[in-house]
Design an enzyme around this catalytic site. Structure first.
Site, PDB file in Angstrom:
ATOM      1  N   LEU A 120     -12.862   3.000  -7.078  1.00  0.00           N
ATOM      2  CA  LEU A 120     -13.258   3.397  -8.434  1.00  0.00           C
ATOM      3  C   LEU A 120     -13.630   2.199  -9.298  1.00  0.00           C
ATOM      4  CD1 LEU A 120     -10.527   6.126  -8.878  1.00  0.00           C
ATOM      5  CD2 LEU A 120     -12.975   6.520  -9.216  1.00  0.00           C
ATOM      6  N   ASP A 159     -10.011  -8.602  -8.970  1.00  0.00           N
ATOM      7  CA  ASP A 159      -9.318  -7.986  -7.825  1.00  0.00           C
ATOM      8  C   ASP A 159      -8.530  -9.058  -7.091  1.00  0.00           C
ATOM      9  OD1 ASP A 159      -9.919  -5.017  -6.318  1.00  0.00           O
ATOM     10  OD2 ASP A 159      -8.727  -6.497  -5.234  1.00  0.00           O
ATOM     11  N   SER A 196      -3.527 -11.600 -10.101  1.00  0.00           N
ATOM     12  CA  SER A 196      -2.802 -10.322 -10.052  1.00  0.00           C
ATOM     13  C   SER A 196      -2.490  -9.894 -11.476  1.00  0.00           C
ATOM     14  CB  SER A 196      -1.495 -10.464  -9.273  1.00  0.00           C
ATOM     15  OG  SER A 196      -0.746  -9.281  -9.451  1.00  0.00           O
ATOM     16  N   TYR A 198       5.060   6.250  -8.326  1.00  0.00           N
ATOM     17  CA  TYR A 198       3.667   6.303  -8.812  1.00  0.00           C
ATOM     18  C   TYR A 198       3.546   7.291  -9.986  1.00  0.00           C
ATOM     19  CZ  TYR A 198      -1.445   6.997  -8.253  1.00  0.00           C
ATOM     20  OH  TYR A 198      -2.802   7.093  -8.434  1.00  0.00           O
ATOM     21  N   LYS A 240       2.408   6.416 -13.746  1.00  0.00           N
ATOM     22  CA  LYS A 240       1.173   6.996 -14.272  1.00  0.00           C
ATOM     23  C   LYS A 240       1.421   7.805 -15.541  1.00  0.00           C
ATOM     24  CE  LYS A 240      -2.106   5.547 -11.502  1.00  0.00           C
ATOM     25  NZ  LYS A 240      -2.964   4.448 -12.000  1.00  0.00           N
TER      26      LYS A 240
HETATM   27  N1  NAD Z   1      -8.738   7.702  -5.737  1.00  0.00           N
HETATM   28  C1  NAD Z   1      -8.125   8.694  -6.387  1.00  0.00           C
HETATM   29  O1  NAD Z   1      -8.298   9.890  -6.090  1.00  0.00           O
HETATM   30  C2  NAD Z   1      -7.212   8.387  -7.524  1.00  0.00           C
HETATM   31  C3  NAD Z   1      -6.519   9.449  -8.129  1.00  0.00           C
HETATM   32  C4  NAD Z   1      -5.720   9.194  -9.234  1.00  0.00           C
HETATM   33  C5  NAD Z   1      -5.616   7.893  -9.706  1.00  0.00           C
HETATM   34  N2  NAD Z   1      -6.269   6.881  -9.073  1.00  0.00           N
HETATM   35  C6  NAD Z   1      -6.115   5.535  -9.617  1.00  0.00           C
HETATM   36  O2  NAD Z   1      -7.385   4.924  -9.720  1.00  0.00           O
HETATM   37  C7  NAD Z   1      -7.224   3.506  -9.602  1.00  0.00           C
HETATM   38  C8  NAD Z   1      -8.192   2.979  -8.550  1.00  0.00           C
HETATM   39  O3  NAD Z   1      -7.839   3.557  -7.302  1.00  0.00           O
HETATM   40  P1  NAD Z   1      -8.808   3.606  -6.032  1.00  0.00           P
HETATM   41  O4  NAD Z   1      -8.691   4.978  -5.497  1.00  0.00           O
HETATM   42  O5  NAD Z   1     -10.124   3.033  -6.364  1.00  0.00           O
HETATM   43  O6  NAD Z   1      -7.983   2.649  -5.037  1.00  0.00           O
HETATM   44  P2  NAD Z   1      -8.444   1.420  -4.122  1.00  0.00           P
HETATM   45  O7  NAD Z   1      -7.256   1.104  -3.290  1.00  0.00           O
HETATM   46  O8  NAD Z   1      -9.743   1.697  -3.478  1.00  0.00           O
HETATM   47  O9  NAD Z   1      -8.697   0.243  -5.184  1.00  0.00           O
HETATM   48  C9  NAD Z   1      -7.652  -0.362  -5.896  1.00  0.00           C
HETATM   49  C10 NAD Z   1      -7.975  -1.831  -6.054  1.00  0.00           C
HETATM   50  O10 NAD Z   1      -6.959  -2.437  -6.871  1.00  0.00           O
HETATM   51  C11 NAD Z   1      -6.710  -3.733  -6.353  1.00  0.00           C
HETATM   52  N3  NAD Z   1      -5.379  -4.201  -6.771  1.00  0.00           N
HETATM   53  C12 NAD Z   1      -4.173  -3.748  -6.349  1.00  0.00           C
HETATM   54  N4  NAD Z   1      -3.190  -4.441  -6.941  1.00  0.00           N
HETATM   55  C13 NAD Z   1      -3.778  -5.347  -7.763  1.00  0.00           C
HETATM   56  C14 NAD Z   1      -3.273  -6.343  -8.644  1.00  0.00           C
HETATM   57  N5  NAD Z   1      -1.965  -6.542  -8.781  1.00  0.00           N
HETATM   58  N6  NAD Z   1      -4.160  -7.105  -9.334  1.00  0.00           N
HETATM   59  C15 NAD Z   1      -5.491  -6.919  -9.194  1.00  0.00           C
HETATM   60  N7  NAD Z   1      -6.021  -5.988  -8.366  1.00  0.00           N
HETATM   61  C16 NAD Z   1      -5.167  -5.210  -7.658  1.00  0.00           C
HETATM   62  C17 NAD Z   1      -6.809  -3.557  -4.846  1.00  0.00           C
HETATM   63  O11 NAD Z   1      -7.027  -4.807  -4.203  1.00  0.00           O
HETATM   64  C18 NAD Z   1      -7.978  -2.589  -4.709  1.00  0.00           C
HETATM   65  O12 NAD Z   1      -9.211  -3.247  -4.520  1.00  0.00           O
HETATM   66  C19 NAD Z   1      -5.758   3.281  -9.260  1.00  0.00           C
HETATM   67  O13 NAD Z   1      -5.059   2.954 -10.451  1.00  0.00           O
HETATM   68  C20 NAD Z   1      -5.303   4.613  -8.742  1.00  0.00           C
HETATM   69  O14 NAD Z   1      -3.920   4.805  -8.891  1.00  0.00           O
HETATM   70  C21 NAD Z   1      -7.063   7.093  -8.001  1.00  0.00           C
END
Ligand code: NAD
Length: 295
Positions: A19, A38, A64, A156, A160
């Protein structure tokens, strides 16, 4: 109305994949200068390359956001690279799923730190810059796991939902400096949801559907603060905390637990739901109900 971000500087955390990558690409394609954060060094760098190749402007940051020092360096980098900070999309996240009885406290701490504290750290570091600028658009990323519950995701879900509480207070503190704080609740096919969405429908859950709503929340034209916008596979809706109308007992007498149980159907009756813009409005409604009882 065209939504453009020329002249705006944005940070997207966790933007090396999923995302965050999609949000960063969209903001950059509409003119924002973007700091792509990232932990994954290669991931952030390759998103920056994509933006540059498309004629946009971006720099990478590998801190981070789960440490305040990292969040502060990230904000400082935006200011030193591009002179200011207008938009912060708190998106970074990681999972440590276990049912509660098996959950190690280290996994509780890790997830609370990345999602809830990380969001607070970045927002806190950005706040004075935005206050001084008299402009800010901040987006939090919650989840239906927190809003509604999700088996095996206690850490989580708590993190959230915690950020919705944080937003509810910042939505009141920000607007005097034109800082609007809103929240996206996405569902998308990413690394995080691999194997969760059925393979035949997963292609509909493109992150780009979510990024369109994030762009609205980040735009100058959007002057609301405190919205939770659910976005997934072309479906968009707002999520609100609601209260039943409840009952008003005589406050001069302490209700017995038995009398409350007798009134439970009325307390739980969801036919006339209410929502309040802030905590004091709920207290005001109770005072009004007491006045009505006494009249
Ligand atoms: N994909 C979904 O359906 C979904 C649903 C609800 C919420 N979310 C939320 O959306 C956000 C993005 O999720 P996604 O699905 O793209 O996941 P993803 O795993 O594809 O991407 C998450 C990114 O965050 C980075 N990251 C993790 N810890 C970090 C830190 N401490 N500092 C900097 N970067 C860090 C990771 O390296 C990764 O590239 C998250 O907060 C997730 O909880 C996603």
């Amino acid at each position: 109305m065209n939504i453009r971000f020329e002249g705006r500087v944005a940070i997207v955390t966790g933007a090396g994949a999923g995302l965050g990558r999609s949000h960063a690409l969209l903001l950059a394609s509409r003119g924002a200068r973007v700091v792509v954060n990232d932990l994954g060094r290669h991931a952030a760098d390759s998103v920056v390359e994509e933006i540059l190749a498309a004629g946009g402007e971006a720099v990478a940051n590998h801190d981070s956001i789960a440490e305040f020092e990292g969040a502060q360096r990230l904000v400082d980098q935006a200011v030193s690279a591009f002179g200011k900070l207008d938009i912060l999309v708190n998106n970074a996240g990681a999972l440590r799923d276990k049912t509660f009885g098996k959950l190690e406290m280290a996994d509780w701490d890790f997830v609370l730190k990345v999602h809830l504290s990380g969001t607070a750290y970045c927002t806190r570091a950005a706040w004075p810059v935005m206050q001084q600028n008299k402009y800010g658009r901040i987006v939090f990323t919650t989840s239906n796991a927190g809003l509604y519950g999700s088996f095996g995701q206690s850490n989580y879900s708590a993190a959230k939902m915690g950020m919705v509480g944080l937003m509810n207070t910042l939505k009141q503190e920000g607007p005097k400096n034109n800082i609007m704080v809103n929240t996206i609740a996405p569902v998308a096919a990413t690394h995080m949801t691999e194997g969760v969405l059925p393979a035949d429908i997963a292609p509909h859950f493109r992150p780009e559907h979510v990024s369109a709503a994030v762009a609205v929340l980040c735009s100058e034209a959007f002057s609301e603060s405190g919205v939770v916008c659910s976005a997934a596979a072309g479906h968009y809706a707002l999520v609100r905390v609601v209260s039943t109308s409840g009952v008003q007992m005589d406050p001069a007498e302490i209700a017995t637990p038995e009398s409350l149980l007798e009134h439970w159907d009325q307390i739980a009756d969801g036919s006339a739901l209410r929502t309040y813009p802030h905590a004091a409005a709920e207290t005001a409604a109770i005072l009004e109900a007491i006045e009505a009882l006494r009249a």
